[in-house]
Design an enzyme around this catalytic site. Structure first.
Site, PDB file in Angstrom:
ATOM      1  N   SER A  54       0.777  -1.130   0.069  1.00 33.34           N
ATOM      2  CA  SER A  54       0.058  -0.027  -0.038  1.00 33.34           C
ATOM      3  C   SER A  54       0.772   1.369  -0.166  1.00 33.34           C
ATOM      4  O   SER A  54       1.823   1.410   0.860  1.00 33.34           O
ATOM      5  CB  SER A  54      -0.762  -0.037   1.177  1.00 33.34           C
ATOM      6  OG  SER A  54      -1.665   1.257   1.159  1.00 33.34           O
ATOM      7  N   GLY A  55       0.406   2.101  -1.029  1.00 33.30           N
ATOM      8  CA  GLY A  55       1.370   3.303  -1.063  1.00 33.30           C
ATOM      9  C   GLY A  55       2.475   3.308  -2.029  1.00 33.30           C
ATOM     10  O   GLY A  55       3.080   4.288  -2.407  1.00 33.30           O
TER      11      GLY A  55
ATOM     12  N   THR B 154      -2.340   2.028  -7.948  1.00 30.36           N
ATOM     13  CA  THR B 154      -3.417   2.493  -8.558  1.00 30.36           C
ATOM     14  C   THR B 154      -3.026   3.620  -9.520  1.00 30.36           C
ATOM     15  O   THR B 154      -3.565   3.839 -10.569  1.00 30.36           O
ATOM     16  CB  THR B 154      -4.329   3.272  -7.334  1.00 30.36           C
ATOM     17  OG1 THR B 154      -4.813   2.203  -6.541  1.00 30.36           O
ATOM     18  CG2 THR B 154      -5.595   3.874  -7.815  1.00 30.36           C
TER      19      THR B 154
ATOM     20  N   ASN C  10      -0.693   5.418   3.146  1.00 33.97           N
ATOM     21  CA  ASN C  10      -1.138   5.708   1.652  1.00 33.97           C
ATOM     22  C   ASN C  10      -2.361   6.541   1.959  1.00 33.97           C
ATOM     23  O   ASN C  10      -3.330   6.159   2.561  1.00 33.97           O
ATOM     24  CB  ASN C  10      -1.263   4.576   0.720  1.00 33.97           C
ATOM     25  CG  ASN C  10      -1.561   5.191  -0.607  1.00 33.97           C
ATOM     26  OD1 ASN C  10      -1.907   6.415  -1.053  1.00 33.97           O
ATOM     27  ND2 ASN C  10      -1.963   4.267  -1.676  1.00 33.97           N
TER      28      ASN C  10
ATOM     29  N   SER D 120      -5.375   4.627  -0.426  1.00 30.33           N
ATOM     30  CA  SER D 120      -5.045   3.357  -0.285  1.00 30.33           C
ATOM     31  C   SER D 120      -6.303   2.343  -0.842  1.00 30.33           C
ATOM     32  O   SER D 120      -7.501   2.699  -0.480  1.00 30.33           O
ATOM     33  CB  SER D 120      -4.510   2.647   0.941  1.00 30.33           C
ATOM     34  OG  SER D 120      -4.377   1.344   1.100  1.00 30.33           O
ATOM     35  N   SER D 121      -5.998   1.586  -1.964  1.00 32.50           N
ATOM     36  CA  SER D 121      -7.193   0.607  -2.377  1.00 32.50           C
ATOM     37  C   SER D 121      -7.232  -0.495  -1.162  1.00 32.50           C
ATOM     38  O   SER D 121      -6.296  -1.099  -0.883  1.00 32.50           O
ATOM     39  CB  SER D 121      -6.629  -0.046  -3.620  1.00 32.50           C
ATOM     40  OG  SER D 121      -6.572   1.010  -4.523  1.00 32.50           O
TER      41      SER D 121
ATOM     42  N   GLY E  12      -0.177  -5.977  -1.941  1.00 31.61           N
ATOM     43  CA  GLY E  12       1.070  -6.370  -1.893  1.00 31.61           C
ATOM     44  C   GLY E  12       1.138  -7.392  -0.619  1.00 31.61           C
ATOM     45  O   GLY E  12       0.234  -7.207   0.277  1.00 31.61           O
TER      46      GLY E  12
ATOM     47  N   GLU F   5       1.705  -8.044   2.982  1.00 32.98           N
ATOM     48  CA  GLU F   5       1.773  -7.246   4.113  1.00 32.98           C
ATOM     49  C   GLU F   5       2.002  -7.804   5.585  1.00 32.98           C
ATOM     50  O   GLU F   5       1.825  -9.265   5.809  1.00 32.98           O
ATOM     51  CB  GLU F   5       0.107  -7.051   4.628  1.00 32.98           C
ATOM     52  CG  GLU F   5      -0.363  -6.144   3.499  1.00 32.98           C
ATOM     53  CD  GLU F   5      -1.679  -5.678   3.656  1.00 32.98           C
ATOM     54  OE1 GLU F   5      -2.354  -4.815   3.045  1.00 32.98           O
ATOM     55  OE2 GLU F   5      -2.441  -6.016   4.826  1.00 32.98           O
TER      56      GLU F   5
END
Length: 1011
Positions: free
Chosen positions: A103-104, A108, A155, A158-159, A397, A399
């Site tokens: 994330s980040g 996206t 992020n 973040s998605s 990704g 984590e």
């Protein structure tokens, strides 16, 4: 995006001298500091999030990468998008682009740039339907971000779900539709967020973006701190700007996107009502009050006005909403319905489960609604051609958090599956390329994570299977019991451990933690909440409540609510099983396509521009398996390039290839180049590509090229100066030629102004000498002028004279320049025997004979008639008459009233022969008969030239009938009589009174009175 020099580092990690983490990080950091955020690993793109706007995108950048090969430009997202699009369009193969990273890391944004590139390079014909599909594809990202993204500590956008989008293309390469798949929405975020994080963007956009009147209708206040579900992130926003204006602009962008996609106004209002209902639902609190005579206290809602709001916004009866919150209905074994009241804790659990489920169903409905607009319709491959697909996967990704729960297990399992597919497809691509190029395949050693994937997904024994078994077991099963079952099944597994199995490891707690050794590193999971999250249980009362809503949009989200409570149904699949099934389907889908990869890296935790935290990036490089990827790529050959591209870059380093080679093929030229450098031992020659083993070979070639480039540039500069001088000379020459041409045309116009004046029509005009460039043009003009002048003369001729003109033209065609005189300047009478001038004593007798022949043979016209002197095979010469009609050639006896002595069909006449002098000798050649040798005589005036007239009328008649007539001009004419070959010639004899024949030694001689 200019050419990269050595100061920017290696554009491809495969070219590193040593494949170590230190060398990898050094190159990554150097490129990041130089503003080069993209680097290749073969055909895999590594992207580092710059956390700032860079001038790397837009129409100019798209134009530089459009239609180019992957290595023709510096590494870029557009290059990968272009490679996937060209592979799909060229080979009609489905392709996919897999974007991964934490994330980040910029996943996206990467997917947005890929979508923008595809939209920019398609639909050159500007078809309206294709433009509509492109708009929906681009706008769908904005809508999905609003409902599926949130601000996190890592992020700001973040998605919180995985997304896979299929884009369908027609045979021309234009987008015609698409489909979106979503995976594992983090719906627990609806209820609670960590410090510094927010709920999904959609809640804040409605609160701060809606008009005041709409907020009043939704019973909402602008301050997010009023609501339990948004209180945590009330003071935060997405981009760091002013809260009100920032959320307002995002809200308007989402509304515009929904309008473009095709959401109806009533559907948008329903979405707002559902979001408001979730917020009100989160504020409902429960109180337990004691009642006399009851062991269990009475449960009630602390603020019943909130129940009214929820009922109004969901279009359901207030009493049913209150009943669902305070109790649930169960069916006994005899299908008797029993209402069981909740405790405060159970009611809170049911409220939270309802809020999560409502938001999840809303998100899934939004995705489904977008798909319904994008899906291809009425496509027939036989009519429209084969459709192809580009898939874009933007998924979470690996984590690792201080506390890792069920969601992290699912996410890391997803990454294990994708890593397994990644290595397998990379090896498969390598092996297929080796086979195509005729290179021997070498076995590559790599870490196979299949054992870790099996640890999670194996039937009956895997972590998810054991978790499902715990969820379905009778009685009270706790998370601790689930962990004990895991220990029993996997105590000997090399990638699994727990505190129970390893008592000395104090980093884990007894009865709570277990650890899996993932390919990216060890992750410790806490089993607390595993069973509840996997069950994902929602009471049937809420499903029936929502299904019975009078809001059609909300009702459509709950099709399972139509089941009767007494109906026996199969146990619903657990969250873990659903996710595993979706991952298996996703991997199968990706495996069927030609893959391209984008690996995103987050440079630092603080989201600061121009700063790269080596320790943080080192961890990501490890869990993305990037070093493993480099090793696989370099296991055989570090680089491979097509021969033409290799020559284009390095041909200046070899005398045999610069500037262009004269060898038999590009392969031979590359071989000569490498031999000159002494590098032939470090390469292998494929059918179409050169395979280079060590990066040092490329470094040597690059150094040679770098030394020569300044010299070549200097030569080109000198050549450019000479070229500019030559260009100036050619410009002057070009203008001078134009001047000469214009002057010549003006002179032509001046000279031919009087050409239309009769009767000469420009006959005596002299053509000026043309410039060389206009010589072909003037030749054509002269021919056209002659045709025009002839037309002017011919159109003034009376129709009665046209037959004579055609005959003279026919005679001129065959006799001009071959015979001295053929009578073109006099009038042609044709029928001289009927003329009183030419035949004063016997014209009446001939007319009677002509009438009798016309009645007998039915001919249409007399072509020619004249007295002749003829000679036969017996060497006797006599006076005769020759009559030529459109059906026969007659030989007549004028001494016996023009009696017919011989009649030959005109079709049998194949040709005639004449001499080049002024004599009147004519030989008629007939098929199957003796040739007729005659001399025209007894003309008025004497010795009048009528041979040309006879030739002309006969030739014109044959042309009209569409058959050829052979005319020979010779002073010694061969002929055939009774099969014998003879010759006839002319001897001028001034004292001869009349033309006559003399025979000697089988030959005839016409004695012609030349004086």
């Amino acid at each position: 995006m200019d050419e990269e020099g050595p100061e920017c580092g290696k554009p491809d990690f495969v070219l590193l001298d040593q494949v170590t983490m230190e060398d990898f990080m050094e190159n990554l950091k150097l490129r990041f500091e130089k503003g080069r955020i993209y680097t290749y690993i073969g055909e895999v793109l590594v992207s580092v999030n710059p956390y700032q706007e860079l001038p790397l995108y837009g129409p100019e950048a798209i134009a530089k990468y459009q239609g180019r090969e992957l290595y023709e430009r510096p590494p870029h997202l557009y290059a990968v998008a272009n490679a996937a699009y060209r592979a799909m369009k060229r080979r009609s193969r489905d392709t996919c682009i897999v974007i991964s990273g934490e994330s980040g890391a910029g996943k996206t944004e990467a997917s947005k740039h890929i979508m923008q590139y595809i939209a920019a390079v398609t639909n050159p014909s500007q078809r309206a339907e294709v433009d509509r599909v492109k708009d929906v594809l681009l706008k769908s990202t904005c809508v999905l971000e609003a409902f599926g993204n949130a601000r996190t500590n890592r992020n700001h956008n973040s998605s919180r779900f995985g997304k896979y989008m299929d884009i369908n293309f027609d045979f021309k390469g234009d987008p015609i539709g698409g489909h979106i798949h979503s995976y594992l929405l983090e719906k627990s975020r609806v209820l609670k967020q960590h410090v510094g994080e927010r709920n999904f963007h959609a809640f804040y956009q409605v609160l701060r973006g809606c008009e005041d009147a709409e907020l009043r209708n939704l019973h909402l206040q602008r301050n997010p701190a009023v609501y339990n579900f948004t209180r945590q992130g009330a003071g935060l926003n997405v981009s760091g700007g002013a809260l009100e204006s920032d959320e307002r602009s995002h809200y308007l962008a989402v509304m515009e996107a929904m309008r473009v996609i095709g959401f109806r106004a009533e559907e948008v209002r329903s979405v707002h009502r559902i979001l408001a209902a979730v917020l009100h639902l989160g504020n409902i609190e429960f109180l337990e009050t004691e009642e006399a005579g009851l062991e269990q206290g009475h449960l009630e809602v602390a603020e019943e006005q909130l129940v009214d709001h929820v009922a109004e916004l969901t279009a359901t009866p207030r009493e049913l909403v209150l009943r669902c919150l305070l109790s649930r209905t169960v069916a006994s074994g005899g299908r008797e319905l029993i209402e069981k009241r909740h405790t405060a804790a159970e009611a809170s659990y049911a409220r939270d489960a309802c809020a999560k489920a409502v938001y999840q169903r809303l998100f899934e409905w939004v995705v489904s609604r977008i798909n319904s607009v994008m899906e291809t319709r009425d496509r027939d491959p036989r009519r429209d051609g084969k459709d192809t697909v580009i898939g874009v996967l933007d998924i979470y990704g690996f984590e690792v958090f201080p506390v890792n729960s069920f969601e992290q297990l699912c996410i890391n399992y997803c990454n294990e599956k994708l890593q397994q597919l990644f290595i397998r497809l990379i090896l498969k691509q390598e092996q297929e390329e080796y086979q195509r190029e005729g290179i021997t395949w070498q076995t590559v050693d790599y870490f196979n994570n299949a054992t870790i994937v099996e640890l999670v997904e194996r039937p009956h024994r895997g972590v998810l299977a054991v978790l499902d078994e715990a969820c379905s077991a009778a009685g009270t099963i706790t998370d601790r019991i689930f962990l004990q079952s895991l220990d029993t099944h996997h105590r000997h597994h090399p990638h699994y451990t727990s505190r129970q199995l390893c008592p000395t490891d104090k980093t884990m707690e007894f009865g709570r933690d277990f650890r899996i050794k993932h390919y990216a590193g060890d992750v410790t999971y806490s089993v607390e909440g595993f069973i509840d999250k996997n069950r994902d249980h929602l009471f049937q009362d809420f499903k029936r409540l929502m299904y019975n809503s009078s809001d059609p949009t909300l009702r459509a989200m709950w099709p399972d609510g139509q089941q009767d409570i007494t109906e026996v149904t199969k146990r619903p699949l657990t969250a873990g099983t659903l996710f595993k099934n979706s991952m298996v389907a996703l991997v199968e889908n990706l495996a069927s396509k030609e893959p391209f990869y984008v690996r995103c890296i987050k440079p630092n935790e603080d989201k600061v521009a121009s700063r790269l935290d080596e320790d943080h990036c080192r961890h990501q490089v490890a869990y993305l398996g990037l070093l493993e990827n480099v090793r696989v790529r370099r296991a055989g050959f570090a680089s491979r390039q097509p021969y033409p591209r290799f020559l284009l870059r390095y041909k200046m380093t070899c005398e045999y290839t610069w500037p262009n080679h004269l060898l038999g093929s590009d392969k031979a030229a590359v071989s000569a180049l490498l031999e000159q450098h002494g590098l032939q031992g470090d390469v292998a020659f494929g059918h179409t590509k050169l395979f280079i083993r060590s990066p040092q070979t490329l470094v040597t070639l690059e150094q040679s090229r770098a030394r020569l480039i300044p010299i070549i540039v200097l030569l080109l500069q000198k050549a450019r100066q000479r070229c500019r001088r030559l260009r100036a000379v050619y410009t002057i020459m070009r203008w001078f030629r134009r001047h000469k041409v214009r002057a010549h045309l003006a002179e032509l116009q001046r000279r031919f102004q009087a050409a239309r004046q009769p009767p000469l029509y420009g006959r005596d005009l002299i053509w000026p000498p043309p410039p060389a460039v206009l010589q072909p043009f003037q030749d054509t003009c002269q021919a056209l002028f002659c045709r025009w002048r002839a037309r002017q003369l011919v159109k003034n001729i009376p129709p009665s004279d046209m037959a004579q003109i055609k005959a003279k033209v026919a005679a001129m065609t065959v006799l001009q320049e071959l015979r001295q005189d053929w009578g073109c300047r006099r009038a042609w009478v044709r029928d001289y025997l009927s003329s009183a001038t030419d035949n004063p004593t016997a014209s009446g007798l001939f007319a009677e004979r002509l009438k009798a022949l016309r009645e007998k043979d039915s001919f249409g016209a007399v072509l020619f008639s004249s007295h002749v002197r003829k000679v036969n095979r017996f060497n006797k010469s006599r006076d005769r008459a020759l009559l030529l009609t459109d059906r026969h050639v007659y030989k007549l006896d004028p001494g016996r009233q023009y009696r017919v002595m011989r009649a030959t069909p005109l079709e049998a006449v194949t040709g005639l022969s004449v001499t080049s002098g002024r004599d009147q000798l004519v030989v008629l050649h007939a098929r199957g008969q003796d040739d007729l040798v005659v001399c025209l005589h007894r003309c008025r005036p004497p010795l009048d030239n009528r041979v040309g007239e006879l030739v002309g009328v006969l030739a014109a008649h044959c042309q009209g009938k569409g058959r050829a007539l052979e005319v020979r001009v010779s002073d010694c004419i061969p002929l055939s009589q009774r099969g014998a070959r003879r010759l006839v010639s002319v001897e001028p004899k001034p004292e001869q009174p009349e033309p006559d024949f003399r025979c000697s030694r089988g030959a005839f001689t016409l004695l012609w009175p030349s004086g």
